[in-house]
Scaffold this motif. Structure first.
Motif, short mmCIF file in Angstrom:
data_model
loop_
_atom_site.label_atom_id
_atom_site.label_comp_id
_atom_site.label_asym_id
_atom_site.label_seq_id
_atom_site.Cartn_x
_atom_site.Cartn_y
_atom_site.Cartn_z
N LEU A 189 5.32 -8.27 -1.43
CA LEU A 189 3.74 -8.10 -1.59
C LEU A 189 3.41 -6.72 -1.07
O LEU A 189 4.05 -6.15 -0.06
CB LEU A 189 3.15 -9.09 -0.65
CG LEU A 189 3.19 -10.56 -0.99
CD1 LEU A 189 2.45 -11.62 -0.55
CD2 LEU A 189 2.96 -10.73 -2.56
N GLN A 190 2.36 -6.29 -1.43
CA GLN A 190 1.64 -4.69 -1.00
C GLN A 190 0.69 -5.21 0.04
O GLN A 190 0.15 -6.16 0.35
CB GLN A 190 0.91 -4.39 -2.32
CG GLN A 190 0.42 -2.85 -2.20
CD GLN A 190 1.43 -1.89 -2.30
OE1 GLN A 190 2.61 -2.21 -3.00
NE2 GLN A 190 1.41 -0.62 -1.74
N GLY A 191 0.82 -3.70 0.91
CA GLY A 191 -0.01 -3.85 2.30
C GLY A 191 0.75 -4.20 3.37
O GLY A 191 1.49 -5.36 3.46
N CYS A 192 0.77 -3.48 4.51
CA CYS A 192 1.42 -3.86 5.81
C CYS A 192 0.57 -3.11 6.86
O CYS A 192 -0.10 -2.18 6.96
CB CYS A 192 2.85 -2.95 5.68
SG CYS A 192 3.74 -3.61 7.06
N ASN A 193 0.46 -4.12 7.95
CA ASN A 193 -0.05 -3.57 9.27
C ASN A 193 0.76 -2.84 10.13
O ASN A 193 -0.02 -2.35 11.41
CB ASN A 193 -0.67 -4.89 9.85
CG ASN A 193 0.34 -5.78 10.03
OD1 ASN A 193 1.23 -5.99 9.26
ND2 ASN A 193 -0.03 -6.65 11.20
N PHE A 194 1.90 -2.63 10.05
CA PHE A 194 2.76 -1.81 10.70
C PHE A 194 3.29 -0.57 10.07
O PHE A 194 3.17 -0.33 8.97
CB PHE A 194 4.11 -2.74 11.06
CG PHE A 194 4.14 -3.78 12.09
CD1 PHE A 194 2.81 -4.14 12.50
CD2 PHE A 194 5.29 -4.28 12.79
CE1 PHE A 194 2.80 -5.28 13.45
CE2 PHE A 194 5.38 -5.33 13.59
CZ PHE A 194 3.97 -5.78 14.31
N ARG A 195 3.46 0.38 10.94
CA ARG A 195 3.89 1.77 10.19
C ARG A 195 5.35 1.97 10.85
O ARG A 195 5.65 2.92 11.79
CB ARG A 195 3.09 2.91 10.59
CG ARG A 195 1.83 2.59 9.96
CD ARG A 195 1.88 2.91 8.40
NE ARG A 195 0.45 2.65 7.59
CZ ARG A 195 0.29 1.61 7.06
NH1 ARG A 195 0.99 0.52 7.17
NH2 ARG A 195 -0.96 1.42 6.59
N CYS A 196 6.38 1.01 10.63
CA CYS A 196 7.53 1.13 11.01
C CYS A 196 8.31 2.60 10.96
O CYS A 196 8.26 3.10 9.66
CB CYS A 196 8.69 0.15 10.85
SG CYS A 196 7.90 -1.55 11.33
N ALA A 197 8.69 3.18 12.06
CA ALA A 197 9.36 4.48 11.70
C ALA A 197 10.64 4.66 10.81
O ALA A 197 10.79 5.57 10.11
CB ALA A 197 9.84 5.20 13.23
N THR A 212 4.79 0.43 0.31
CA THR A 212 4.19 -0.78 0.39
C THR A 212 3.05 -0.73 1.36
O THR A 212 2.44 -1.93 1.51
CB THR A 212 5.19 -1.96 0.84
OG1 THR A 212 5.67 -1.80 2.06
CG2 THR A 212 6.45 -2.04 -0.20
N TRP A 213 2.77 0.29 2.23
CA TRP A 213 2.05 0.30 2.97
C TRP A 213 0.62 0.09 2.65
O TRP A 213 -0.44 -0.59 3.27
CB TRP A 213 2.01 1.37 4.10
CG TRP A 213 3.28 1.75 4.73
CD1 TRP A 213 4.11 0.74 4.74
CD2 TRP A 213 3.62 2.99 5.52
NE1 TRP A 213 5.21 1.20 5.75
CE2 TRP A 213 4.98 2.49 6.26
CE3 TRP A 213 3.45 4.20 5.55
CZ2 TRP A 213 5.66 3.14 7.01
CZ3 TRP A 213 3.89 5.07 6.50
CH2 TRP A 213 5.10 4.59 7.06
N ASP A 214 0.13 0.67 1.55
CA ASP A 214 -1.22 0.84 0.90
C ASP A 214 -1.64 -0.33 0.31
O ASP A 214 -1.03 -0.97 -0.47
CB ASP A 214 -1.25 2.03 -0.20
CG ASP A 214 -2.71 2.19 -0.82
OD1 ASP A 214 -3.60 1.55 -0.11
OD2 ASP A 214 -2.65 2.66 -1.67
N CYS A 215 -2.86 -1.01 1.06
CA CYS A 215 -3.24 -2.43 0.68
C CYS A 215 -3.79 -2.37 -0.61
O CYS A 215 -3.97 -3.15 -1.39
CB CYS A 215 -4.21 -2.88 1.65
SG CYS A 215 -3.77 -3.18 3.32
N ASN A 216 -4.15 -1.27 -1.24
CA ASN A 216 -4.78 -1.17 -2.30
C ASN A 216 -3.74 -0.71 -3.65
O ASN A 216 -4.03 -0.50 -4.88
CB ASN A 216 -5.86 -0.23 -2.43
CG ASN A 216 -6.99 -0.61 -1.68
OD1 ASN A 216 -7.52 -1.72 -1.78
ND2 ASN A 216 -7.57 0.46 -0.65
N GLY A 217 -2.33 -0.40 -3.15
CA GLY A 217 -1.29 -0.23 -4.24
C GLY A 217 -0.87 -1.48 -5.16
O GLY A 217 -1.36 -2.40 -5.02
N GLY A 218 0.24 -1.14 -5.54
CA GLY A 218 0.86 -2.13 -6.40
C GLY A 218 0.01 -2.67 -7.54
O GLY A 218 -0.72 -2.00 -8.03
#
Length: 243
Positions: free
Chosen positions: A25-33, A40-46
């Protein structure tokens, strides 16, 4: 119901038991180094897909898959979609698994707890990443503290829900004897931990960061050696004396 999907894998073998259909799924609340999928971070992507579209595709592979795993990104960021999707997957007689960082959980929010309880009813197994046992170091590694992660682990434990714990081993950051023992001792307090998976840090995503124009913060960190991996595995699985 419509969800935002990054991608699917129809023959997954590393995200839960057996051969699995894996939905990222698209979107993530973490920014793991060390995240290997920063796209996948962008909630509006995918891409947008409906539950029915996904279930229809899943059923094409039911002859050889054991079940479906939902990963990300962070799947609990789309928890309403997740509940409906897994409800339909369970109705097809397939096993269900959710790969999560647990950071969406809020033990003081009754609405979130109610939704999590619905999710538990249609999820057979959780793969839970506890990336660092020290909250300040967890924040440096992911951008947020680990309080909600541990709250979620404790909640799953209190409900007797099956889980595999995952640990990405990053040299100089979370591979010391002290940190590994603290993590192991915490994990031992949880019920229904069926497995501990050690995932060695790798640098395969650096080119992806460059193409996205994102700074890769661990460029000076080397991948763990076989000896470092064995050392960590022995501690996490409580085998012998480690010095």
């Amino acid at each position: 119901m419509i969800g935002r999907i990054h991608s699917v894998e129809t023959f997954g073998t590393v995200d839960g038991p057996g051969i699995r259909y894996v939905i990222f799924l698209q979107g993530c609340n973490f920014r793991c180094a060390y995240c290997h999928n920063p796209d996948t971070w962008d909630c509006n992507g995918g891409m947008e897909m409906s539950v029915s579209e996904l279930v229809e595709d899943i059923c094409k592979y039911r002859r050889y898959i054991e079940g479906v795993t939902i990963s990300g990104g962070e799947p609990l960021m789309q928890i309403d979609f997740l509940i409906e999707l897994l409800t339909k997957v369970k109705a097809e007689g397939l096993t269900t698994c959710v790969d999560t960082n647990g950071g969406v959980f809020d033990k003081s929010n009754e609405e979130i707890i109610g939704k999590v309880d619905k999710l538990l009813n249609v999820t057979d197994l959780f793969l839970l990443d506890i990336k660092h046992i020290d909250s300040s170091m967890h924040r440096e590694l992911t951008g947020v503290g680990n309080e909600r992660v541990l709250d979620f682990a404790n909640y799953l434990s209190s409900k007797g829900k099956a889980m595999w714990l995952r640990y990405v081993l990053v040299p100089t950051i979370n591979d010391s004897k002290e940190i590994l023992e603290l993590w192991r001792d915490y994990a031992s307090t949880l019920n229904n931990v069926e497995k501990i998976e050690l995932l060695p840090y790798h640098r395969l995503a650096i080119s992806k960061y460059e193409s996205l124009g994102i700074e890769y913060k661990l460029s000076n960190i080397k991948e763990p050696t076989k000896e470092q991996i064995k050392f960590a595995e022995d501690i996490l699985n409580n085998k012998g004396e480690n010095k």
